[in-house]
Scaffold this motif. Structure first.
Motif, mmCIF file in Angstrom:
data_model
loop_
_atom_site.group_PDB
_atom_site.id
_atom_site.type_symbol
_atom_site.label_atom_id
_atom_site.label_comp_id
_atom_site.label_asym_id
_atom_site.label_seq_id
_atom_site.Cartn_x
_atom_site.Cartn_y
_atom_site.Cartn_z
ATOM 1 N N CYS A 121 31.899 88.021 49.322
ATOM 2 C CA CYS A 121 31.550 87.993 50.750
ATOM 3 C C CYS A 121 32.817 87.951 51.599
ATOM 4 O O CYS A 121 32.909 88.633 52.620
ATOM 5 C CB CYS A 121 30.648 86.815 51.066
ATOM 6 N N GLN A 127 31.699 89.560 54.887
ATOM 7 C CA GLN A 127 30.268 89.301 55.039
ATOM 8 C C GLN A 127 30.074 87.800 55.082
ATOM 9 O O GLN A 127 30.839 87.059 54.475
ATOM 10 C CB GLN A 127 29.491 89.853 53.835
ATOM 11 N N PHE A 174 28.402 84.474 53.953
ATOM 12 C CA PHE A 174 27.602 83.860 52.891
ATOM 13 C C PHE A 174 26.844 82.709 53.548
ATOM 14 O O PHE A 174 27.224 81.560 53.437
ATOM 15 C CB PHE A 174 28.518 83.390 51.762
ATOM 16 N N THR A 175 25.801 83.052 54.271
ATOM 17 C CA THR A 175 25.063 82.066 55.073
ATOM 18 C C THR A 175 24.350 81.066 54.168
ATOM 19 O O THR A 175 24.153 81.330 52.980
ATOM 20 C CB THR A 175 24.008 82.770 55.943
ATOM 21 N N ARG A 194 21.437 82.544 52.186
ATOM 22 C CA ARG A 194 21.891 83.456 51.117
ATOM 23 C C ARG A 194 22.366 82.645 49.917
ATOM 24 O O ARG A 194 22.059 82.966 48.772
ATOM 25 C CB ARG A 194 23.014 84.352 51.640
ATOM 26 N N ARG A 195 23.110 81.588 50.209
ATOM 27 C CA ARG A 195 23.601 80.721 49.151
ATOM 28 C C ARG A 195 22.439 80.023 48.435
ATOM 29 O O ARG A 195 22.395 79.952 47.206
ATOM 30 C CB ARG A 195 24.548 79.673 49.756
ATOM 31 N N LEU A 218 20.556 82.455 46.200
ATOM 32 C CA LEU A 218 21.315 82.732 44.980
ATOM 33 C C LEU A 218 21.247 81.526 44.045
ATOM 34 O O LEU A 218 21.059 81.663 42.840
ATOM 35 C CB LEU A 218 22.769 83.080 45.318
ATOM 36 N N ARG A 241 15.038 89.022 53.132
ATOM 37 C CA ARG A 241 16.289 89.488 53.759
ATOM 38 C C ARG A 241 17.500 89.009 52.972
ATOM 39 O O ARG A 241 18.448 89.756 52.761
ATOM 40 C CB ARG A 241 16.389 88.973 55.196
ATOM 41 N N ALA A 242 17.448 87.751 52.549
ATOM 42 C CA ALA A 242 18.569 87.209 51.767
ATOM 43 C C ALA A 242 18.677 87.951 50.434
ATOM 44 O O ALA A 242 19.783 88.284 49.987
ATOM 45 C CB ALA A 242 18.381 85.713 51.540
ATOM 46 N N PHE A 278 20.297 91.315 50.961
ATOM 47 C CA PHE A 278 21.739 91.153 51.120
ATOM 48 C C PHE A 278 22.405 90.955 49.756
ATOM 49 O O PHE A 278 23.417 91.591 49.442
ATOM 50 C CB PHE A 278 22.047 89.961 52.040
ATOM 51 N N LEU A 279 21.855 90.072 48.954
ATOM 52 C CA LEU A 279 22.453 89.764 47.650
ATOM 53 C C LEU A 279 22.431 90.999 46.733
ATOM 54 O O LEU A 279 23.379 91.252 45.993
ATOM 55 C CB LEU A 279 21.724 88.584 46.995
ATOM 56 N N ASN A 313 25.048 93.633 47.711
ATOM 57 C CA ASN A 313 26.397 93.233 47.342
ATOM 58 C C ASN A 313 26.560 93.015 45.839
ATOM 59 O O ASN A 313 27.555 92.447 45.388
ATOM 60 C CB ASN A 313 26.811 91.998 48.144
#
Ligand SMILES: [Zn+2]
Ligand SMILES: [Zn+2]
Ligand SMILES: [Zn+2]
Length: 162
Positions: free
Chosen positions: A30, A35, A37-38, A41-42, A45, A78-79, A82-83, A86
């Motif tokens: 990120c 980008q 890593f909100t 998102r974290r 993951l 959405r997260a 994103f993951l 990437n």
């Protein structure tokens, strides 16, 4: 593509280490790409890293709901998008589920997924050469290939020993 970790980690491996390494890798990726890593998102993951099994989106939500207010599905999707964009998460098409990538390969690298029918773990193996020949065969028949998915079901080495 170089695999620096075993395809299927041993049942008694240090999973805390796996999780910490994967989070660190995600932070680095990120950062490199500017980008964010909100937190969500974290958290998504981290939920996927709770095991080496892929989780469906609603299982991710259940996992998150253990430690925070239940997130809306759209937030989680959405997260996940994103993951995946990437290369930090893969979609396992046959299970309609998501897998945290434990390997440091390029987002576009072609991998095949090995799905253990006993323990549910999913391993990754490099598949670039095979993908090239499949795409070439598809093109030879006048087809324009777009997405190639290779998922192999079977029994992992650890389950076979038991
Ligand atoms: Zn692990
Ligand atoms: Zn991967
Ligand atoms: Zn297994």
């Amino acid at each position: 593509m170089r695999l620096t970790r075993p395809t299927f980690p041993a049942p008694d491996h240090d999973h805390g280490r796996c999780t910490a390494d994967a989070i660190e890798h995600a932070e680095r990726i990120c950062n490199q790409r500017s980008q964010k890593f909100t937190p969500i998102r974290r958290q998504v993951l981290q939920a996927l890293l709770s095991s080496h099994r892929p989780l469906g989106a609603y299982e991710v939500i259940d996992e998150l709901a253990k430690s925070m207010p239940r997130p809306a599905p759209i937030t989680v999707y959405r997260a996940l998008d994103f993951l995946m964009e990437n290369g930090l998460v893969h979609r396992i098409e046959s299970r309609n589920a998501f897998l945290a990538c434990g390997h440091d390969h390029e987002a576009a690298a072609m991998v095949a997924f090995l799905i253990c029918e006993l323990c549910g773990s999913v391993g990754e193996i490099p598949a670039a050469v095979m993908a090239q020949s499949l795409n070439a065969a598809a093109r030879a028949s006048g087809f324009a290939p777009k997405m190639l998915v290779v998922e192999i079901t079977g029994i992992c080495a650890h389950c076979r020993q038991n």
